[in-house]
Each structure stands twice: as C-alpha cells, then as structure tokens.
Design a protein around this motif. Structure first.
Motif, PDB file in Angstrom:
ATOM      1  N   UNK A  93       0.619  -1.172   0.089  1.00  0.00           N
ATOM      2  CA  UNK A  93      -0.038   0.246  -0.073  1.00  0.00           C
ATOM      3  C   UNK A  93       0.875   1.194   0.222  1.00  0.00           C
ATOM      4  N   UNK A  94       0.502   2.333  -0.760  1.00  0.00           N
ATOM      5  CA  UNK A  94       1.195   3.618  -0.786  1.00  0.00           C
ATOM      6  C   UNK A  94       0.359   4.474   0.486  1.00  0.00           C
ATOM      7  N   UNK A  95       1.279   5.047   1.365  1.00  0.00           N
ATOM      8  CA  UNK A  95       0.658   6.014   2.534  1.00  0.00           C
ATOM      9  C   UNK A  95       1.545   7.144   2.471  1.00  0.00           C
ATOM     10  N   UNK A  96       0.646   8.254   2.791  1.00  0.00           N
ATOM     11  CA  UNK A  96       1.193   9.671   2.914  1.00  0.00           C
ATOM     12  C   UNK A  96       1.543   9.761   4.154  1.00  0.00           C
ATOM     13  N   UNK A  97       2.843  10.592   4.269  1.00  0.00           N
ATOM     14  CA  UNK A  97       3.399  11.038   5.572  1.00  0.00           C
ATOM     15  C   UNK A  97       3.838  12.368   5.342  1.00  0.00           C
ATOM     16  N   UNK A  98       3.695  13.264   6.444  1.00  0.00           N
ATOM     17  CA  UNK A  98       3.899  14.647   6.516  1.00  0.00           C
ATOM     18  C   UNK A  98       5.438  14.746   7.103  1.00  0.00           C
ATOM     19  N   UNK A  99       6.221  15.243   6.333  1.00  0.00           N
ATOM     20  CA  UNK A  99       7.840  15.186   6.804  1.00  0.00           C
ATOM     21  C   UNK A  99       7.966  16.691   7.248  1.00  0.00           C
ATOM     22  N   UNK A 100       8.554  17.129   8.485  1.00  0.00           N
ATOM     23  CA  UNK A 100       8.844  18.480   8.779  1.00  0.00           C
ATOM     24  C   UNK A 100      10.319  18.446   9.135  1.00  0.00           C
ATOM     25  N   UNK A 101      11.108  19.113   8.567  1.00  0.00           N
ATOM     26  CA  UNK A 101      12.624  19.365   8.876  1.00  0.00           C
ATOM     27  C   UNK A 101      12.742  20.781   9.227  1.00  0.00           C
ATOM     28  N   UNK A 102      13.520  20.649  10.309  1.00  0.00           N
ATOM     29  CA  UNK A 102      13.912  21.874  10.796  1.00  0.00           C
ATOM     30  C   UNK A 102      15.261  22.164  11.642  1.00  0.00           C
ATOM     31  N   UNK A 103      15.653  23.208  11.962  1.00  0.00           N
ATOM     32  CA  UNK A 103      17.037  23.257  12.660  1.00  0.00           C
ATOM     33  C   UNK A 103      16.800  23.123  14.111  1.00  0.00           C
ATOM     34  N   UNK A 104      17.613  22.988  14.787  1.00  0.00           N
ATOM     35  CA  UNK A 104      17.482  23.196  16.194  1.00  0.00           C
ATOM     36  C   UNK A 104      16.845  24.456  16.859  1.00  0.00           C
ATOM     37  N   UNK A 105      17.205  25.539  16.149  1.00  0.00           N
ATOM     38  CA  UNK A 105      16.740  26.725  16.629  1.00  0.00           C
ATOM     39  C   UNK A 105      15.466  26.856  16.133  1.00  0.00           C
ATOM     40  N   UNK A 106      15.063  26.571  14.729  1.00  0.00           N
ATOM     41  CA  UNK A 106      13.772  26.390  14.403  1.00  0.00           C
ATOM     42  C   UNK A 106      12.745  25.822  15.337  1.00  0.00           C
ATOM     43  N   UNK A 107      13.091  24.624  15.661  1.00  0.00           N
ATOM     44  CA  UNK A 107      12.557  23.689  16.467  1.00  0.00           C
ATOM     45  C   UNK A 107      12.295  24.299  17.973  1.00  0.00           C
ATOM     46  N   UNK A 108      13.232  25.043  18.375  1.00  0.00           N
ATOM     47  CA  UNK A 108      13.123  25.698  19.917  1.00  0.00           C
ATOM     48  C   UNK A 108      12.245  26.824  19.857  1.00  0.00           C
ATOM     49  N   UNK A 109      12.056  27.496  18.583  1.00  0.00           N
ATOM     50  CA  UNK A 109      11.386  28.644  18.631  1.00  0.00           C
ATOM     51  C   UNK A 109       9.810  28.257  18.323  1.00  0.00           C
ATOM     52  N   UNK A 110       9.777  27.191  17.745  1.00  0.00           N
ATOM     53  CA  UNK A 110       8.270  26.421  17.411  1.00  0.00           C
ATOM     54  C   UNK A 110       7.868  25.895  18.596  1.00  0.00           C
TER      55      UNK A 110
END
Length: 197
Positions: free
Chosen positions: A130-147
């Motif tokens: 089966x083909x399944x959709x996945x959302x991938x989020x790529x961030x840096x450490x500082x982007x992740x900290x801020x978010x």
C-alpha cells in the motif's frame, strides 16, 4: 487498521532518515540529525479536521483528503543539512513527493520556519503493498526551539487584543533572531569545513 498503516509508514520514513544519518556520519564524520520524532493524529483531531474542511466523515475520506495523519519531524544541526536530507530522501525511487512547502525561504507571518514535505511511501503487508502519505517536517535546532516555545506561549492564555499583537510582534522578531543564529552557525561551519580541505 488504517491507523496501523500510517504507523507502519512512519516507521518506514524514520528508518530512511536513520540510514541517511548513519551514511552521512561515515562520509562526513558528523551526523546531520539531532532528533527524529513521529506522531499520529488522534481520531478526535481527524474528525475535527474533516468537519472544518467540509469533507465526508469516513475512512476513505481520511486517506484521500488528510495528508498529515502521520507526521515525522526531523531536527537537523544546520540549515544545509535539512535541504540535503530532503534531497536524498526524495531521490529514493520508492518515495513520491506529493507536496513541498518551504517555510524557510518564505516564513509564515508568525515567523515560523520549516521545510514541509508530503510524501507517499510503500508499506509491505502480508498480502499487499500500500502507498501511504506521511508529512515530513525538517527544522534546525533553533527553528524547533522557537516553534516549541511559540506553541506554548500562543496557547497559554486569552490575552487582550493589543497584548496579543505585541506578543505576535515579539515572536516574529525572535524568529528572525533564531534565523540569524542559523545563518551565522552555517557560515562558521562552512568556514571551518573550507579550512580542512
């Protein structure tokens, strides 16, 4: 059963990133990935999203219309790492890109930065593929900290309108400070890499 499929797809994507991280570590003597987290949207959250977007309330409707049921967040050390990992992932012949949103090049008005990919990957079950959709989020450490902090602060309490605007302006300013930190760290790493050649 559908949620199990999404869980399997998340494991598949996580494994792909772990392999890329290990290979990168061998070639460059450092690992680009700080952490990998995955999450599955709750059925309650899915139901609310279907209603909000005006889609039918069914399992088929979830598969056809909701692209972020399964989510994998990859936190990278440097901005260039995010883009090289995304490129490596998308060059794999069993990964199909459905949608790409670059909030690094074009941040959201809040200041949010991240690279979002909606991909489709195959999962191999006992009697089918089966083909399944996945959302991938790529961030840096500082982007992740801020978010992470922005999420906590935004949902903290009901503020009067003028205070909400002031908080939003401060968060946007802090996002720019975090982006500047990323740019400077990247420049320093590039300088040190060039010195080793």
């Amino acid at each position: 059963r559908l949620m199990t499929y999404y869980e399997c797809a998340m494991m598949e994507v996580e494994t792909k990133f772990r392999v890329l991280d290990a290979e990168f570590g061998l070639q460059h003597d450092r690992n680009p990935i700080e952490s990998i987290k995955s999450r599955l949207k709750s059925t309650d959250s899915l139901a609310k999203k279907l209603v909000r977007k005006g889609f039918p309330m069914s399992v088929d409707s979830i598969e056809e219309n909701i692209y972020d049921v399964a989510g994998v967040r990859v936190v990278c050390t440097f901005p260039e790492d995010m883009f090289s990992l995304a490129e490596s992932l998308l060059s794999q012949d069993d990964v199909q890109l459905i949608e790409r949103r670059d909030y690094v090049a074009s941040p959201k008005p809040s200041g949010y930065r991240s690279l979002h990919l909606i991909i489709e990957v195959p999962i191999f079950l006992e009697h089918e593929k089966r083909s399944v959709k996945v959302e991938v989020q790529l961030r840096t450490i500082s982007m992740n900290f801020w978010a992470s902090l922005e999420h906590q602060l935004r949902y903290k309490k009901e503020l009067p309108e003028e205070e909400t605007a002031a908080v939003a302006a401060e968060l946007a300013d802090l996002a720019e400070t975090a982006a500047d930190l990323d740019r400077r760290m990247q420049a320093l790493r590039n300088y040190l890499d060039d010195g080793e050649e």
